[in-house]
Design an enzyme around this catalytic site. Structure first.
Site: not given
Ligand code: ATP
Ligand code: MG
Length: 601
Positions: A69, A296, A306
């Site tokens: 995102e 994760r 984020k």
């Molecule tokens: P955050 O929790 O940091 O806000 P998010 O999941 O909202 O992260 P996205 O931009 O949606 O962030 O993430 C893009 C991809 O990266 C998604 O498939 C998400 O599952 C993966 N991702 C995000 N954080 C992690 C992490 N700590 N470890 C592994 N994969 C991750």
């Molecule tokens: Mg997300």
């Protein structure tokens, strides 16, 4: 089985064993092959894909996606996801990984983030080819799909407000109640949804919901919201839309539209999988990807969310998204991390289905290991102490040969100038040396790296403060190059620079941003902003480095002998003003952890 790493889990340290991953522990000689092309360990996701291929599912295609995102910069957790998705695509013949911007929430998303994400993905070494997509490109189709659900009686416009919706949803132990709007006719729903789209209603006055089951034990299935009104512009679709689809509706359909075969996401989406499948089963789609969840990445001494990173940046706790102390890819890059070291780290931690926290020391170990092979050695004195070699001719300068990298003879050698006045590290001298201090002290002889043995014969102090300001030494001309013809030994070898030839430099010593292993991790704890490391940045402004560093390119990386790995800052750099960031010190706490662990067994 190879000892792969040690994980800290719920406060306890547990060992992590992985089969088939011995490649990451390569021998010195095949180091490069090891980091860039190491065979990834097999894991449960790769096993599933292999089985699907054997069963000839998806006509043998493997299509994955990385769906960030654009509401922040990518961090090292995203690197884990990228290594997995792009990695799997690369390992399978004809495999493809899409980069898709999941841009359905215009309130928080910005073009700056889109651009930074693209550049970080490329920097990490991945290539989406022509497979760059945006969920917003599917808004028309998603709208059509929503109409389809309404016509089939599977979605309705609900006019409860957010608080009421929450109230009606029930709890984990109590079923929810049907919304009074659940029985609206298809015609009324179509009319209201169309008017929602036209902008006739205020934000929050209506939502489109799936009609599933308000008594489902899975809260996600209690008539989840599919669309909401947000009367704001979008960075790609402008003012065309004022209703935006929710993640649970748009994500599965975007996957399906793109022909994704395996939709890999993090564990918190496990309970959303029934909804993912429900939406795709309810609609006439050709492709029904398989959602697979993995744990994760959590990393000790830092935050990987984020939302928290945005807070650190927006509230000025760090200097920006590229502050070398934050675990964003742009921060790590500025700190001096190589893409290879990050990919290698991701390979080592593996992929599992159980939440855990990886020790920051492992990440540091990976960069140290990579830079050990590739970074040229140089001499830099961080806290200079002046040394005069009394018996060295005043106007003499010698060029002494210094090896660029003992790990890699092909990197050659360079000359470093030696002269009568030098700088050594202030820490390398003690007027009253404690036991086991083998460096310089009055009357003591040490080796200057690549140069001569010197003996301290005098100490000059500031009359007022008593601080040592200069040492007087003699050198033994017979020890040129660092050996002694009479076989006498010295215990210490010091780095040094020639005062007249050295260059002034600023050095930023970075350390971990937080002092606690799990900053703000406990749900009701005091929060991550209460445990900053007050010493996460120490700036030294009167450092001296050897003259070979003149004109060092921004981003170039070096080992300062006996100190650590440093890189030329890419932001505050200007010709003639050298600024170095410490990537990591030489102290290998990871090796210690592993050793302690071995000894325990
Ligand atoms: P955050 O929790 O940091 O806000 P998010 O999941 O909202 O992260 P996205 O931009 O949606 O962030 O993430 C893009 C991809 O990266 C998604 O498939 C998400 O599952 C993966 N991702 C995000 N954080 C992690 C992490 N700590 N470890 C592994 N994969 C991750
Ligand atoms: Mg997300």
């Amino acid at each position: 089985m190879a000892l792969l790493g040690i994980l800290v889990q719920k406060g306890k340290t547990v060992k992590m064993l992985a089969a088939n991953n011995t490649t990451t522990q390569g021998k010195k000689g095949d180091a490069d092959t090891m980091t860039t092309h190491s065979t990834p360990a097999s894991d449960f996701i790769r096993n599933i894909i292999e089985q699907d291929l054997e069963a000839n599912k998806n006509d043998g295609r493997v299509v994955t996606r990385f769906p960030p995102e654009p509401n922040g910069y990518l961090h090292i957790g995203h690197a884990k996801s990228m290594c997995l998705n792009f990695g799997i695509a690369a390992e399978n013949t004809g495999g493809v990984c899409h980069l898709r911007f999941d841009d359905t929430n215009p309130c928080k998303e910005e073009v700056e983030y889109v651009e930074s994400i693209k550049s970080d993905v490329r920097w990490l070494g991945f290539d989406w080819g022509h497979h760059l997509y945006y969920t917003s490109d599917y808004f028309d189709r998603l709208y059509e799909y929503a109409l389809h659900l309404i016509k089939d009686g599977k979605a309705y416009v609900c006019s409860l407000n957010a608080q009421e919706i929450r109230h009606y949803r029930g709890t984990l132990t109590e079923p929810g109640q049907d919304s009074p709007y659940r029985t609206r006719s298809v015609e009324e729903n179509l009319d209201l949804f169309e008017r929602m789209r036209r902008g006739e209603f205020e934000d929050g006055s209506h939502v489109l919901r799936a009609k599933i089951d308000m008594a489902s034990p899975n809260l996600n299935m209690r008539d989840p919201t599919l669309y909401r009104i947000r009367r704001v512009g979008h960075h790609r679709t402008g003012n065309k839309w004022c209703i935006y689809p929710m993640y649970d509706f748009s994500h599965c359909l975007s996957d399906s539209i793109e022909g994704i075969t395996h939709s890999i996401c993090t564990l918190e989406f496990e309970d959303n999988r029934p909804l993912y499948d429900w939406v795709l089963d309810a609609l006439p789609v050709d492709c029904h990807p398989r959602q697979i969840e993995f744990a994760r990445l959590n990393l000790s001494y830092t935050v990987l969310s984020k939302r928290k990173l945005v807070e650190l940046v927006d509230q000025g706790y760090v200097t920006g998204w590229d502050d070398p102390r934050v675990p964003t890819l742009t921060g790590l890059r500025r700190r001096g991390y190589t893409p290879e070291s990050i990919r290698n780290f991701c390979g080592r931690i593996g992929v599992a289905k159980r939440d855990s926290t990886v020790d920051m020391a492992l990440l540091e170990h990976c960069v140290r290991e990579d830079l050990n092979r590739r970074a040229p050695r140089v001499m830099g004195v961080l806290n200079p102490l002046r040394v005069v070699i009394d018996n060295y001719p005043e106007d003499q300068v010698e060029k002494l040969e210094a090896v660029n990298n003992p790990e890699d003879p092909s990197m050659g050698a360079r000359n470093v100038p030696f002269s009568r006045v030098l700088y050594i590290e202030r820490d390398d001298f003690r007027e009253e040396p404690p036991k086991k201090f083998f460096r310089l002290a009055p009357g003591r002889e040490v080796r200057l790296r690549y140069a001569y043995f010197i003996t301290c014969v005098g100490v000059v102090k500031d009359e007022q403060t008593g601080e040592v300001v200069e040492l007087h030494c003699t050198y033994d001309p017979e020890t040129r190059g660092g050996g002694s013809p009479d076989g006498r030994k010295v215990k210490g070898t010091l780095h040094w620079v020639s005062a007249a030839h050295s260059l002034k430099a600023e050095v930023r010593l970075y350390d971990r941003l937080f002092v606690t292993p799990n900053p703000g991790g406990e749900k009701n704890g005091p929060g991550f902003k209460t445990c900053f490391n007050p010493n996460s940045l120490e700036t030294l402004t009167s450092c001296r480095v050897e003259p070979s560093l003149a004109g060092a390119a921004p981003g170039s990386r070096y080992q300062f002998e006996r100190q650590g790995y440093f890189c030329v800052d890419t932001v505050d750099y200007s010709p003639g003003a050298l600024v170095f960031n410490r990537t990591v010190s030489l102290r290998n706490s990871w090796a210690k952890i592993e050793k302690a662990h071995r000894n325990q067994r």
